[in-house]
Write an enzyme that holds these catalytic residues in place. Structure first.
Site, short mmCIF file in Angstrom:
data_model
loop_
_atom_site.label_atom_id
_atom_site.label_comp_id
_atom_site.label_asym_id
_atom_site.label_seq_id
_atom_site.Cartn_x
_atom_site.Cartn_y
_atom_site.Cartn_z
N TYR A 1 0.85 -1.14 0.06
CA TYR A 1 -0.06 0.01 -0.12
C TYR A 1 0.98 1.25 0.09
O TYR A 1 1.76 1.31 0.79
CB TYR A 1 -0.91 0.03 1.43
CG TYR A 1 -1.87 1.02 1.28
CD1 TYR A 1 -2.79 1.51 0.30
CD2 TYR A 1 -1.54 2.16 2.46
CE1 TYR A 1 -3.73 2.72 0.35
CE2 TYR A 1 -2.66 3.28 2.49
CZ TYR A 1 -3.59 3.55 1.49
OH TYR A 1 -4.36 4.44 1.43
N ASP B 1 9.25 2.61 0.61
CA ASP B 1 8.03 3.42 1.33
C ASP B 1 8.13 2.46 2.58
O ASP B 1 7.88 1.44 2.97
CB ASP B 1 6.76 2.84 0.48
CG ASP B 1 5.57 3.38 1.41
OD1 ASP B 1 5.75 3.86 2.46
OD2 ASP B 1 4.43 3.27 0.82
N LYS C 1 3.67 8.09 9.62
CA LYS C 1 3.11 7.19 10.68
C LYS C 1 4.08 7.51 12.15
O LYS C 1 4.11 8.80 12.62
CB LYS C 1 3.20 5.88 10.51
CG LYS C 1 2.25 5.38 9.55
CD LYS C 1 1.39 4.28 9.42
CE LYS C 1 0.08 4.09 8.67
NZ LYS C 1 0.26 3.70 7.55
C1 LIG Z 1 -0.10 4.21 5.84
C2 LIG Z 1 0.76 4.01 4.64
C3 LIG Z 1 0.83 4.96 3.81
C4 LIG Z 1 -0.35 6.01 3.76
O1 LIG Z 1 -0.03 7.00 4.63
P1 LIG Z 1 -1.45 7.88 5.14
O2 LIG Z 1 -0.71 8.99 6.03
O3 LIG Z 1 -2.19 7.07 5.45
O4 LIG Z 1 -1.74 8.77 3.86
C5 LIG Z 1 1.55 4.63 2.63
N1 LIG Z 1 2.45 3.75 2.63
C6 LIG Z 1 2.54 2.74 3.58
C7 LIG Z 1 3.52 1.70 3.64
C8 LIG Z 1 1.77 2.94 4.53
O5 LIG Z 1 1.50 1.94 5.86
#
Ligand SMILES: *Cc1c(COP(=O)(O)O)cnc(C)c1O
Length: 430
Positions: free
Chosen positions: A146, A234, A262
């Protein structure tokens, strides 16, 4: 007994009247586990308390945004002091500068940091920078990872082979994902010279927790380097969760660009992209790639993030990893001995849970395990015991330093009793 109008269901009923599905983000709605979400009133450490006054041992922890637990005293104090100084200015502030310096210090290979307000923006911008740097269009991603909800990254492959992306949701046009190639996780792609970047979660944590095969991340780096494509990690989940310097220092592999989120906001909306000077200086105003944000680098968020990072030394990760190992072993042996197939993948402090006989290495396998309905059963049985897992099978389990050994023992005990009930129900079906 809680008066009806103060109950979780009364509040959720109200929520559905003013917000789509009653929530601000889909998985919170409990659609995939059934029932009504508990409405959180407050949290402290490893626990959250709902509007009915019930207390839950919390493994959601804002999907990993929290690593110290809720309302950490030092973070609360620091942000209260920062609040009194004013919350947003539209001018550079000290906290963002200090946070950028701290990230540069921790992550080898990072020279510069650009702050944004969500992980979605961080990845979206990283891709923009990669396209600008390479003058290419194509983006390679892996099924089950994601990367936020920007149009170009809401692509799905569908079959098990390398495919051009299809929109994974209504509202995204085929054109928007036309340049997005989707491959199975843990496969090494042959990268063409028209690929701008490969984006990957170095440990996948949005299809349950799926580990990279030995050497896979390194072969991705080599494939990218061979054709001049950029590698983007990411690390919105893995960043500062796996180690002091995140996944790149955990695995000893440096990508070209990093995305963080996060944890670095300390519970506030803050994220970042980061990387080498020559790439990062493509961003305006240093360079020609436009990107901006009214609340970017917000001083309250940066203060909170900095306060959190201050506490994350090497010992912190040794301790948290010990707790994670304890939980993994307890869950696997407890649930396993009831005859329920289970796997608890672990990388350092990061844990997942799959009800599966075989190791899960990609999305097809993750889906097979997640769609059995076992997680739903397990989730609901644990919730009755006041242990709150994420309300969906594709999420990780998030431990914090505030989870005590006693909390972990209680979790294992509850899981054992849940598994025994699951085994019993299964026996009855035969
Ligand atoms: C949560 C998440 C995102 C998106 O972050 P948001 O602050 O919710 O937009 C992108 N990449 C990864 C791996 C994530 O876990």
């Amino acid at each position: 007994m809680v008066e009806d109008r103060f109950s979780n269901s009364a509040w959720f009923e109200r929520a559905t009247k003013s917000m789509p599905g009653g929530v601000s983000s889909p998985v919170r709605s409990f659609r995939s586990v059934g029932g009504t979400p508990y409405i959180v009133e407050h949290g402290k450490g490893a626990y959250v308390y709902d509007v009915e006054g019930k207390r839950y041992l919390d493994y959601v922890q804002s999907y990993g945004a929290s690593i110290l637990g809720h309302a950490d005293d030092d973070v609360v104090r620091a942000t209260q002091e920062a609040l009194a100084l004013g919350t947003t200015f539209g001018a550079p502030t000290k906290p963002e500068i200090e946070l950028a310096e701290e990230i540069v210090k921790r992550v080898k290979g990072v020279d510069l940091v650009r702050f944004v307000s969500s992980g979605t923006e961080a990845v979206m911008t990283a891709v923009r920078v990669a396209r600008a740097a390479t003058h290419r269009k194509k983006v390679v991603v892996f099924e089950g990872c994601y990367h936020g909800h920007s149009d170009g990254l809401l692509a799905t492959g569908g079959s098990g082979i390398a495919t051009f992306g299809m929109p994974s949701t209504l509202g995204v046009t085929p054109e928007a994902v036309k340049e997005t190639l989707v491959l199975p996780y843990n496969t090494v792609p042959t990268i063409d010279a028209d690929v701008a970047c490969v984006v990957v979660e170095p440990v996948a944590a949005n299809m349950g927790v799926v580990l990279p095969n030995d050497g896979w991340l390194m072969s991705l780096k080599k494939s990218c380097d061979l054709v001049g494509a950029l590698l983007i990690f990411d690390e919105v989940i893995t960043g500062f969760r796996l180690s002091r310097g995140g996944a790149s220092s955990y695995f000893g592999i440096q990508p070209d660009l990093w995305c963080f989120g996060k944890i670095i906001g300390g519970g506030f909306p803050l994220a970042a992209l980061a990387g080498r000077k020559d790439l990062m200086e493509l961003l305006a105003p240093a360079g020609p790639v436009y990107q901006a944000g009214t609340l970017s680098g917000n001083p309250i968020a940066a203060t909170a993030g900095l306060k959190v990072l201050e506490k994350l030394d090497d010992k912190f990760y040794v301790d948290l990893t010990k707790k994670a190992s304890l939980l993994k072993e307890g869950l696997e042996s407890g649930i396993g001995q009831r005859g329920i197939a289970v796997r608890v993948p672990q990388v350092g402090p990061l844990l997942g849970i799959f009800f599966s006989d075989t190791p899960v290495t990609n999305f097809i396998q993750a889906k097979e395990s997640c769609d059995t309905g076992r997680y739903k059963q397990f989730f609901n049985l644990l919730l009755k015991e006041k242990v709150a897992l994420a309300p969906g099978p594709y999420e990780a389990m998030f431990l914090t330093s505030s989870h005590s050994d006693h909390d972990i023992a209680k979790t294992i005990e509850s899981a054992d009793s849940a598994a025994s009930k699951m085994a019993h129900l299964e026996a009855k079906q035969w």
